[in-house]
Design a protein around this motif. Structure first.
Motif, mmCIF file in Angstrom:
data_model
loop_
_atom_site.group_PDB
_atom_site.id
_atom_site.type_symbol
_atom_site.label_atom_id
_atom_site.label_comp_id
_atom_site.label_asym_id
_atom_site.label_seq_id
_atom_site.Cartn_x
_atom_site.Cartn_y
_atom_site.Cartn_z
ATOM 1 N N LEU A 408 31.459 36.069 19.370
ATOM 2 C CA LEU A 408 32.181 36.757 18.302
ATOM 3 C C LEU A 408 33.655 36.911 18.664
ATOM 4 O O LEU A 408 33.995 37.319 19.774
ATOM 5 C CB LEU A 408 31.582 38.143 18.047
ATOM 6 N N THR A 409 34.515 36.591 17.705
ATOM 7 C CA THR A 409 35.954 36.821 17.880
ATOM 8 C C THR A 409 36.510 37.733 16.801
ATOM 9 O O THR A 409 37.679 38.116 16.857
ATOM 10 C CB THR A 409 36.718 35.484 17.858
ATOM 11 N N GLY A 410 35.692 38.069 15.819
ATOM 12 C CA GLY A 410 36.083 39.011 14.774
ATOM 13 C C GLY A 410 35.281 40.287 14.890
ATOM 14 O O GLY A 410 34.490 40.476 15.827
ATOM 15 N N THR A 411 35.444 41.183 13.922
ATOM 16 C CA THR A 411 34.743 42.465 13.930
ATOM 17 C C THR A 411 33.233 42.242 14.073
ATOM 18 O O THR A 411 32.680 41.352 13.426
ATOM 19 C CB THR A 411 35.047 43.217 12.622
ATOM 20 N N PRO A 412 32.566 42.991 14.951
ATOM 21 C CA PRO A 412 33.009 44.194 15.678
ATOM 22 C C PRO A 412 33.688 43.920 17.018
ATOM 23 O O PRO A 412 33.937 44.867 17.767
ATOM 24 C CB PRO A 412 31.706 44.950 15.890
ATOM 25 N N ALA A 413 33.929 42.655 17.360
ATOM 26 C CA ALA A 413 34.633 42.366 18.612
ATOM 27 C C ALA A 413 36.074 42.871 18.524
ATOM 28 O O ALA A 413 36.705 42.826 17.465
ATOM 29 C CB ALA A 413 34.614 40.869 18.892
ATOM 30 N N ILE A 414 36.589 43.362 19.645
ATOM 31 C CA ILE A 414 37.940 43.914 19.715
ATOM 32 C C ILE A 414 38.745 43.056 20.689
ATOM 33 O O ILE A 414 38.339 42.862 21.838
ATOM 34 C CB ILE A 414 37.914 45.379 20.195
ATOM 35 N N ALA A 415 39.868 42.543 20.232
ATOM 36 C CA ALA A 415 40.688 41.662 21.068
ATOM 37 C C ALA A 415 41.432 42.463 22.127
ATOM 38 O O ALA A 415 41.742 43.647 21.956
ATOM 39 C CB ALA A 415 41.677 40.892 20.199
ATOM 40 N N GLY A 416 41.731 41.791 23.241
ATOM 41 C CA GLY A 416 42.485 42.426 24.317
ATOM 42 C C GLY A 416 43.207 41.382 25.142
ATOM 43 O O GLY A 416 43.070 40.173 24.915
ATOM 44 N N GLU A 417 43.974 41.857 26.099
ATOM 45 C CA GLU A 417 44.678 40.946 26.999
ATOM 46 C C GLU A 417 44.646 41.512 28.412
ATOM 47 O O GLU A 417 44.608 42.728 28.612
ATOM 48 C CB GLU A 417 46.124 40.739 26.547
ATOM 49 N N VAL A 418 44.668 40.602 29.374
ATOM 50 C CA VAL A 418 44.623 41.003 30.776
ATOM 51 C C VAL A 418 45.996 41.538 31.180
ATOM 52 O O VAL A 418 47.018 40.873 30.994
ATOM 53 C CB VAL A 418 44.217 39.818 31.666
ATOM 54 N N VAL A 419 46.010 42.743 31.752
ATOM 55 C CA VAL A 419 47.255 43.387 32.159
ATOM 56 C C VAL A 419 47.524 43.174 33.643
ATOM 57 O O VAL A 419 48.651 42.870 34.050
ATOM 58 C CB VAL A 419 47.202 44.896 31.843
ATOM 59 N N ARG A 420 46.490 43.309 34.452
ATOM 60 C CA ARG A 420 46.679 43.221 35.901
ATOM 61 C C ARG A 420 45.338 42.892 36.550
ATOM 62 O O ARG A 420 44.280 43.259 36.034
ATOM 63 C CB ARG A 420 47.226 44.548 36.449
ATOM 64 N N THR A 421 45.386 42.197 37.673
ATOM 65 C CA THR A 421 44.161 41.835 38.386
ATOM 66 C C THR A 421 44.308 42.118 39.869
ATOM 67 O O THR A 421 45.416 42.311 40.379
ATOM 68 C CB THR A 421 43.821 40.345 38.195
ATOM 69 N N ARG A 422 43.176 42.118 40.547
ATOM 70 C CA ARG A 422 43.148 42.204 42.011
ATOM 71 C C ARG A 422 42.336 41.024 42.525
ATOM 72 O O ARG A 422 41.339 40.618 41.922
ATOM 73 C CB ARG A 422 42.513 43.509 42.493
ATOM 74 N N ALA A 423 42.754 40.484 43.657
ATOM 75 C CA ALA A 423 42.093 39.319 44.231
ATOM 76 C C ALA A 423 40.653 39.649 44.610
ATOM 77 O O ALA A 423 40.253 40.813 44.709
ATOM 78 C CB ALA A 423 42.870 38.841 45.458
ATOM 79 N N VAL A 424 39.893 38.590 44.849
ATOM 80 C CA VAL A 424 38.480 38.763 45.178
ATOM 81 C C VAL A 424 38.306 39.635 46.410
ATOM 82 O O VAL A 424 37.451 40.534 46.437
ATOM 83 C CB VAL A 424 37.820 37.384 45.388
ATOM 84 N N ASP A 425 39.109 39.407 47.453
ATOM 85 C CA ASP A 425 38.942 40.184 48.677
ATOM 86 C C ASP A 425 39.562 41.574 48.590
ATOM 87 O O ASP A 425 39.466 42.363 49.529
ATOM 88 C CB ASP A 425 39.522 39.429 49.872
ATOM 89 N N GLN A 489 34.174 40.919 53.971
ATOM 90 C CA GLN A 489 34.663 40.095 52.873
ATOM 91 C C GLN A 489 36.090 40.432 52.459
ATOM 92 O O GLN A 489 36.584 39.889 51.470
ATOM 93 C CB GLN A 489 33.727 40.230 51.663
ATOM 94 N N GLY A 490 36.749 41.319 53.164
ATOM 95 C CA GLY A 490 38.124 41.627 52.823
ATOM 96 C C GLY A 490 38.491 43.038 53.205
ATOM 97 O O GLY A 490 37.694 43.782 53.791
ATOM 98 N N PRO A 491 39.711 43.450 52.865
ATOM 99 C CA PRO A 491 40.164 44.795 53.235
ATOM 100 C C PRO A 491 39.439 45.912 52.490
ATOM 101 O O PRO A 491 39.455 47.056 52.941
ATOM 102 C CB PRO A 491 41.657 44.768 52.873
ATOM 103 N N VAL A 492 38.854 45.595 51.346
ATOM 104 C CA VAL A 492 38.108 46.612 50.596
ATOM 105 C C VAL A 492 36.641 46.536 51.006
ATOM 106 O O VAL A 492 35.990 45.506 50.804
ATOM 107 C CB VAL A 492 38.244 46.396 49.075
ATOM 108 N N PRO A 493 36.097 47.581 51.604
ATOM 109 C CA PRO A 493 34.682 47.540 52.003
ATOM 110 C C PRO A 493 33.777 47.507 50.774
ATOM 111 O O PRO A 493 34.045 48.169 49.765
ATOM 112 C CB PRO A 493 34.496 48.832 52.801
#
Length: 646
Positions: A408-425, A489-493
């Motif tokens: 679904l790309t129309g109602t009831p789906a709500i569009a958005g955009e990615v603002v910020r991400t963090r790496a996998v690790d 797996q990274g700095p975040v336990p």
């Protein structure tokens, strides 16, 4: 014979003279314990009323078993209890004076068709054999005047003298003979008689006329009168207290468990069916579930030869990635899994190659068995780009509340955009801003709840459909145990889990007992086939929000919803109806608010229809008990004084 009802009965768990108890399974595969009134008792109106009153009395007793369903008008009335409520059927029949016994023992009679004999034992007074005629056995009704069944056990008929009663002789068919006392032994042969000296009645120096003793004081009578006065005063005081307090409003008890939410939300997610009713798990799920969202990211681009830039296919390749997420504030900010909405280029490239390969398989240009090899041979020398070779592929993100449908790309789906991400690790998280504000949200909790050995409730989206294109997704939950801490797996336990809830649950949450988010589900890269069996602590989510300048917060509707749930789970149905109705009318997409509002309204009606018990007996007997204790104390003092006077 198995009873009738909306259940699949498995086996009998107990029987008594007026009914039986059964194990059964309802339409949602929940184990139930069913109490059934049977036999002549089921056809007798006083017994039916007593059965109904007993079930309602237990449901309204603090700590008593509350039934989830019942049919008191059926030919054989029945009451259903959740299996988690221990000994519910035993307590119900025990209140009727008919304790359950194992169905594997010999059968018991039907108390409604039995007459209890009135036994009048007779004790013989001579050595002559007694006639074996039984005492009169006049049958009496098995029903008390109040309609509450009484035990069918006869009173003891053992005479105090120890002689066998007449009815015992009749039962054995032989007369009972009382043993005659043995004759005196023969006396020895007497010898010659000795002379008898006449006794002088006046020779004794002892006084023959004794003076009358002085009258004893009537202390016991006075104390008895005093005790009676105390009892009367205590009873009168109890009546006065009862009269003064009978009209005061008492807090309404939580209604019987029959009042489950009946307005099934469109989301298809029912917390009361995924956890024990009224349990902390149900409350945690009900609190957080409205703030969870289904997330779908759509990617569109071209596959090119990495060396020449030539297109592997003249048309663009489109694929989707689906996962779970949760709303963190009323401004429309959503946290989800980073690789779901913003995958690294190698991940996106491999997914695009598999999508193109399946298109070739469908067009008979590639066999399904050769698909994996075809992808591996092209992964290293292929790029996934936008329409222009130097541009990234385009992407869109959509979220859906409650029940969701893929594609679904129309109602009831709500569009958005990615603002910020963090790496996998660093936690593998992404922050998405959607175009609709004031969505239901969750509350972030304390990650201290995450520790090996601790249990958490997982919630995320799941589907049972096999067609990926337009599959239906609903929330799924499970209580799992934290098994270990992973710092490799990274700095975040990360915290590893003993189980998972499906491949679309990454971006879902782990909840504490208050329904607050303490962790975010992600892939376990170290094992378990990449299943979502790892938790990112909520501290990483807080750090990502701080980096983006976003403050997590509940909206006004969220706070009102939580107050309404608190009223619902503490039995304040009037308050729950009012507050949850306001949330449901607000139109923010919280469909569970209406479900719990309807449940509170139904429970309110059940409570109003239930008979109210008077507290007069409790007050009266409390007063009498106090008076008796006072009389006992006086008696002890009197006894001690009398012993001291001796």
């Amino acid at each position: 014979m198995q009873p009738e009802g909306p259940y699949r009965f498995t086996e009998a768990s107990g029987v008594c003279q007026v009914g039986s108890a059964w194990w059964a399974v309802d339409s949602q595969d929940r184990l139930m314990n069913i109490a059934v009134l049977e036999g002549a008792a089921a056809a007798d109106q006083p017994w039916r009323e007593a059965f109904t009153n007993a079930a309602d009395t237990l449901a309204q007793t603090p700590g008593g078993p509350r039934y989830v369903n019942a049919d008191f008008t059926a030919a054989r009335p029945w009451v259903a209890y959740p299996a988690e409520v221990e000994n519910a059927a035993d307590r119900l029949f025990g209140l009727l004076g008919m304790p359950l016994r194992s169905p594997r023992l010999e059968p018991v009679g039907d108390v409604a068709t039995q007459a209890m004999p009135v036994i009048n034992p007779v004790t013989p007074t001579s050595a002559v054999p007694i006639s074996g005629q039984p005492a009169s056995a006049v049958p009496i009704s098995g029903q008390p005047a109040s309609g509450v069944p009484i035990s069918g056990q006869p009173a003891s008929g053992v005479p105090s003298s120890g002689a066998p009663p007449v009815w015992a002789a009749h039962a054995t068919g032989s007369p009972v003979v009382s043993a005659a006392p043995p004759a005196d032994p023969p006396a020895a042969h007497p010898g010659p008689a000795e002379p008898v000296v006449p006794r002088d009645p006046f020779a004794s120096p002892a006084r023959r006329i004794q003076p009358s003793p002085s009258p004893r004081p009537r202390t016991g009578l006075r104390l008895g009168v005093a005790a009676l006065v105390l009892a009367v005063l205590a009873a009168g005081g109890g009546l006065a207290v009862w009269a003064a307090t009978r009209d005061q409003d008492a807090p309404p008890p939580a209604g019987p468990a029959e009042a489950f939410p009946t307005a099934t939300p469109a989301a298809g997610f029912r917390p009361w069916s995924q956890a024990a009713p009224y349990s902390p798990q149900e409350r945690a799920l009900a609190t957080a579930a409205p703030g969870l969202v289904f997330v779908e990211a759509v990617f569109n681009g071209y596959l090119r030869d990495g060396r020449t830039g030539a297109l592997l296919n003249p048309t663009p390749v489109t694929f989707q990635r689906r996962c779970s997420g949760f709303v963190v504030n009323p401004d429309g900010h959503v946290l989800t899994n980073g690789q779901c909405v913003a995958p690294d280029e190698p991940v996106a490239r491999e997914r695009a190659l598999y999508t193109l390969g399946r298109i070739l398989v469908a067009g008979k240009r590639l066999t399904s068995g050769a698909l994996d090899g075809w992808v591996r041979s092209r992964t290293a020398n292929t790029r996934f780009t936008g329409k222009e070779p130097d541009r990234p592929p385009s992407s869109q993100v959509f979220v859906q509340l409650n029940q969701a449908r893929g594609g679904l790309t129309g109602t009831p789906a709500i569009a958005g955009e990615v603002v910020r991400t963090r790496a996998v690790d660093a936690g593998d998280l992404a922050l998405v801003k959607v175009t609709r504000p004031d969505l239901p949200g969750v509350e972030l909790g304390d990650p201290a709840a995450l520790a090996p050995g601790e249990a958490v409730v997982l919630v995320g989206y799941h589907t049972v459909d096999t067609d990926f294109r337009d599959a239906t997704y609903t929330l799924r939950s499970k209580t799992v145990q934290v098994t270990a801490t992973d710092t490799a797996q990274g700095p975040v336990p990360l915290f590893r889990l003993g189980d998972d809830i499906g491949i679309y649950s990454h971006g879902g949450v782990a909840l504490d007992p208050a329904g607050r988010v303490v962790g975010v589900l992600t892939n376990d890269q170290s094992g378990a086939g990449g299943a979502n069996r790892s938790l990112v602590p909520v501290t990483a989510a807080r750090e990502l929000l701080a980096e983006a300048g976003v403050t997590p917060a509940l909206g006004d509707s969220d706070r009102l919803y939580r107050r309404g749930l608190d009223a619902y789970f503490t039995g304040r149905d009037g308050t729950a109806v009012s507050q949850l109705d306001a949330v449901a009318r607000g139109g923010n997409g919280n469909e569970l608010a209406e479900a719990y509002r309807q449940s509170a309204a139904d429970r309110q009606q059940l409570t109003a229809a239930a008979p109210q018990e008077s507290n007069l007996p409790t007050v009266l007997f409390s007063g009498l008990g106090g008076a008796l204790l006072a009389a006992l104390a006086i008696g002890v003092v009197l006894l001690a004084r009398r012993r001291g006077d001796r």
